[in-house]
Design a protein around this motif. Structure first.
Motif, PDB file in Angstrom:
ATOM      1  N   TYR A 100       4.761  -0.109   3.608  1.00  0.00           N
ATOM      2  CA  TYR A 100       4.345   0.396   4.917  1.00  0.00           C
ATOM      3  C   TYR A 100       3.408   1.586   4.723  1.00  0.00           C
ATOM      4  O   TYR A 100       3.374   2.210   3.665  1.00  0.00           O
ATOM      5  CB  TYR A 100       5.532   0.721   5.814  1.00  0.00           C
ATOM      6  N   VAL A 160       3.477   3.890  15.496  1.00  0.00           N
ATOM      7  CA  VAL A 160       3.694   2.487  15.151  1.00  0.00           C
ATOM      8  C   VAL A 160       3.823   2.386  13.635  1.00  0.00           C
ATOM      9  O   VAL A 160       2.977   2.901  12.891  1.00  0.00           O
ATOM     10  CB  VAL A 160       2.522   1.591  15.624  1.00  0.00           C
ATOM     11  N   VAL A 205       3.365   0.254  10.583  1.00  0.00           N
ATOM     12  CA  VAL A 205       2.596  -0.925  10.194  1.00  0.00           C
ATOM     13  C   VAL A 205       2.866  -1.205   8.717  1.00  0.00           C
ATOM     14  O   VAL A 205       2.773  -0.294   7.879  1.00  0.00           O
ATOM     15  CB  VAL A 205       1.085  -0.712  10.420  1.00  0.00           C
ATOM     16  N   ARG A 219       3.966  -4.643   5.608  1.00  0.00           N
ATOM     17  CA  ARG A 219       4.044  -6.069   5.253  1.00  0.00           C
ATOM     18  C   ARG A 219       5.195  -6.269   4.281  1.00  0.00           C
ATOM     19  O   ARG A 219       5.568  -5.349   3.535  1.00  0.00           O
ATOM     20  CB  ARG A 219       2.735  -6.552   4.632  1.00  0.00           C
ATOM     21  N   ARG A 222       4.819  -4.866  12.548  1.00  0.00           N
ATOM     22  CA  ARG A 222       4.329  -3.844  13.478  1.00  0.00           C
ATOM     23  C   ARG A 222       5.521  -3.436  14.348  1.00  0.00           C
ATOM     24  O   ARG A 222       5.979  -4.203  15.180  1.00  0.00           O
ATOM     25  CB  ARG A 222       3.186  -4.355  14.358  1.00  0.00           C
ATOM     26  N   PHE A 261       6.849  -0.705  16.977  1.00  0.00           N
ATOM     27  CA  PHE A 261       6.484   0.360  17.903  1.00  0.00           C
ATOM     28  C   PHE A 261       7.712   1.251  18.144  1.00  0.00           C
ATOM     29  O   PHE A 261       8.750   0.777  18.613  1.00  0.00           O
ATOM     30  CB  PHE A 261       5.986  -0.227  19.222  1.00  0.00           C
TER      31      PHE A 261
END
Length: 294
Positions: free
Chosen positions: A176, A186, A188, A190, A245, A247
């Motif tokens: 991240y 947020v 973000v 993978r 993602r 939030f």
């Protein structure tokens, strides 16, 4: 037989501009919330106290005072409280009241060094307390307010990697973008599957708050899962990538607090959990730092 005495007077505390001020919903228990006016560090706290004797009686008192208090309440420490801020003003000398009387108070540019917090084993609160002294028993009223602190940590732009692995069976990399986030940010990232020889059923990503109170050997740790997402349902294959993602806005998050007045800390973790077909769980946690942005 127990005897109960009704208060001989009513006390009302009104803060200046209270109706126009932003309010915060503060959880009293699982079912009840209370709206509390919001203040920040360095802001003046002023208002009016109105004292009303009941039934038109003449009321003798030995003085009326108002205090502005910041305190830490430790539920695990037999309900003990620790005041870190105490300011006081005398509103009236000893005398009598027969009709409602109002008194103004003002605490200028008050340093509120900690943010308000309402946790599992600890509560940090700020409040105005009015005391009408009486020979029999004092009459006391309190009015809470909530404080936000805006302490922005230095930017960290390097990405963070978290590995989940079992030798020769499973190797997952969770990456991240950074480790510091404001409360409306947020996350973000993978998830990359390098090796998959287990039958993975699904995968979850959770945000966990860990509250630490007291000092060893009387230290208490409580963890609370604030939000849990299922980010995969079904078996992944080697080389597969799942984008993330998350939030943060809208969740009941608090900033990271470290050793507040040497009484408590709160830390926030990202927790990645994998569950296989035999209901075995594999997980890894990594700390993130949360802060409040102006």
């Amino acid at each position: 037989m127990a005897l109960f005495f009704k208060s001989p007077l009513d006390i009302e505390i009104r803060l200046d501009g209270e109706d126009q001020r932003k309010h915060v919903d503060v959880r009293l228990d699982k079912r009840r919330k209370e709206k509390v006016p919001l203040f920040v560090d360095g802001e003046t706290v002023k208002g009016t106290v109105t004292v009303r004797p009941k039934d038109g009686r003449r009321l003798e008192h030995i003085g009326i005072k108002v205090q502005f208090i910041g305190t830490i309440e430790m539920f695990s420490d037999r309900g003990n409280t620790y005041d870190f801020l105490t300011l006081g003003q005398e509103l009236a000398a000893p005398g009598e009241l027969q009709h409602p009387e109002s008194f103004e108070f003002e605490f200028k540019n008050v340093e509120k060094q900690f943010e308000s917090y309402n946790g599992i084993n600890v509560r940090l609160r700020y409040f105005a307390r009015v005391t009408v002294g009486r020979r029999m028993a004092d009459v006391i009223r309190e009015k809470d307010l909530w404080v936000y602190s805006y302490n922005i940590p230095p930017d960290t732009v390097s990405s963070i990697k978290m590995d989940v692995g079992i030798e020769d069976c499973l190797h997952i990399e969770f990456e991240y973008s950074k480790s510091r986030y404001h409360l409306k940010d947020v996350i973000v990232g993978r998830i990359y599957f390098l090796l998959v020889r287990l039958k993975i059923k699904h995968m979850e990503l959770s945000i966990i708050r860990r509250e630490t109170t007291g000092t060893p050997p009387n230290q208490y740790n409580e963890s609370e899962t604030l939000v849990r997402f299922e980010i995969m349902d079904g078996a992944p294959v080697r080389g597969e990538t799942i984008p993330i993602r998350l939030f943060l806005g809208g969740f009941d998050l608090t900033p990271t607090y470290r050793d507040v007045n040497k009484k408590f800390s709160t830390r926030t973790f990202l927790s990645l959990v994998l569950i296989d077909e035999d209901a075995r769980r594999y997980f890894k946690q990594s700390e993130i730092v949360l802060y409040r942005q102006p």
